[in-house]
Design a protein around this motif. Structure first.
Motif, mmCIF file in Angstrom:
data_model
loop_
_atom_site.group_PDB
_atom_site.id
_atom_site.type_symbol
_atom_site.label_atom_id
_atom_site.label_comp_id
_atom_site.label_asym_id
_atom_site.label_seq_id
_atom_site.Cartn_x
_atom_site.Cartn_y
_atom_site.Cartn_z
ATOM 1 N N ARG A 1 0.133 1.155 -3.960
ATOM 2 C CA ARG A 1 -1.058 0.427 -4.621
ATOM 3 C C ARG A 1 -1.404 1.743 -5.450
ATOM 4 O O ARG A 1 -1.814 1.536 -6.611
ATOM 5 C CB ARG A 1 -2.073 -0.307 -3.724
ATOM 6 N N MET B 1 4.645 -2.148 -4.415
ATOM 7 C CA MET B 1 3.506 -2.658 -5.125
ATOM 8 C C MET B 1 3.799 -3.159 -6.419
ATOM 9 O O MET B 1 3.354 -4.545 -6.790
ATOM 10 C CB MET B 1 2.402 -1.725 -5.280
ATOM 11 N N GLN C 1 -1.424 2.307 -9.617
ATOM 12 C CA GLN C 1 -2.526 2.237 -10.525
ATOM 13 C C GLN C 1 -2.883 3.595 -10.988
ATOM 14 O O GLN C 1 -3.876 3.521 -12.100
ATOM 15 C CB GLN C 1 -3.883 1.584 -9.444
ATOM 16 N N SER D 1 0.742 -1.232 -0.069
ATOM 17 C CA SER D 1 -0.032 0.056 0.052
ATOM 18 C C SER D 1 0.788 1.278 -0.078
ATOM 19 O O SER D 1 0.263 2.327 -0.495
ATOM 20 C CB SER D 1 -0.929 -0.001 1.334
#
Length: 277
Positions: free
Chosen positions: A203, A149, A207, A145
């Motif tokens: 994370r 990641m 993303q 997190s």
């Protein structure tokens, strides 16, 4: 393994394979096919990432028959009949669910898929790998997190290269999975995210990267490099890095300390690995 089923209502059935509890609206044939792929993924994953599954002491004791298997619960999976059901069920949890073909939802420790021609083995292998890492050992729900990641995703991408052969199965190799795409991104597009920069991404940051598809290609290349490059020199270090990430004890510098190389040296070796004929 075997597959048993029971009906929970008019549209949903509960299935159990050797290691998975599958809630499905897709019917027995599709569910059986998914269960078969899940069990195969677990079987291969335990061999590829044995250093994550067992400590050296446990492995030594098992070899001489002095250890018992560690008890585990069944993994949870939901298989829905179509994409519409999948999106409707998960939209409240994940607004971008429409961009996915499957997902491992960490808060409920459940992998979700939907039945369609788009559900190929790579999606199952990828999401099941996330689940296997997260649940086969006591792990932190916050793994990846804050940083690192990329390695969690790289390991899942590595399992996408699983291939059946006349003599069994293979995993990895520069011609397998997304590694050819990683080579293309590096050599043709001159795309490369340095390891020092990549390791800082948690994370959400990963993303939200605008070049995410290209990054995922690179992650596949990095996974193959750390597992197989330099004659497998960094394999144990990479697996130990995964152990520490999932336990919540890794730092941004952990991987290159384990490899005894600077991140810049590892960048150079990675580029050489992908560039060689």
């Amino acid at each position: 393994g075997r597959l048993s089923a029971q009906t929970s209502d008019t549209t949903q059935q509960l299935f159990h394979s050797d290691h998975w509890h599958i809630r499905s609206t897709a019917g027995p044939p599709h569910t059986a096919a998914l269960a078969k792929q899940l069990e195969l993924t677990r079987f291969i994953w335990r061999q590829v990432f044995g250093g994550f599954v067992l400590t050296p002491v446990e492995l030594s004791r098992r070899i001489v028959g002095q250890a018992r298997p560690r008890p585990t619960s069944l993994f949870k999976v939901v298989l829905l009949a179509n994409r519409e059901e999948y999106i409707d069920s998960l939209q409240p949890l994940e607004p971008d669910i429409g961009k996915t073909l499957g997902i491992y939802w960490t808060p409920t420790q459940t992998a979700w898929f939907f039945s369609s021609q788009d559900l190929d083995s790579r999606t199952v292998e990828h999401e099941a790998t996330h689940q296997l890492f997260a649940e086969s050992w006591p792990t932190s729900p916050l793994a990846g997190s804050k940083h690192g990641m990329w390695a969690l995703e790289a390991a899942a991408c590595y399992m996408e290269s699983l291939q059946k052969t006349d003599f069994g199965f293979t995993v990895g190799g520069r011609q397998s999975g997304r590694v050819p795409a990683a080579r293309e991104r590096l050599l043709d597009d001159n795309f490369f995210l340095p390891l020092r920069q990549l390791s800082k991404l948690g994370r959400s940051a990963l993303q939200n990267e605008p070049e995410l598809p290209k990054i995922y290609s690179q992650l596949s290349g990095l996974a193959d490099f750390f597992m197989n490059g330099e004659g497998g020199r960094y394999r144990n270090a990479f697996i130990e890095y995964l152990v520490q990430l999932y336990r919540g004890t890794a730092e941004q510098e952990t991987l290159w300390k384990l490899c005894r190389r600077s991140p810049e040296e590892l960048d150079t070796e990675y580029k050489r690995y992908l560039s060689s004929p």
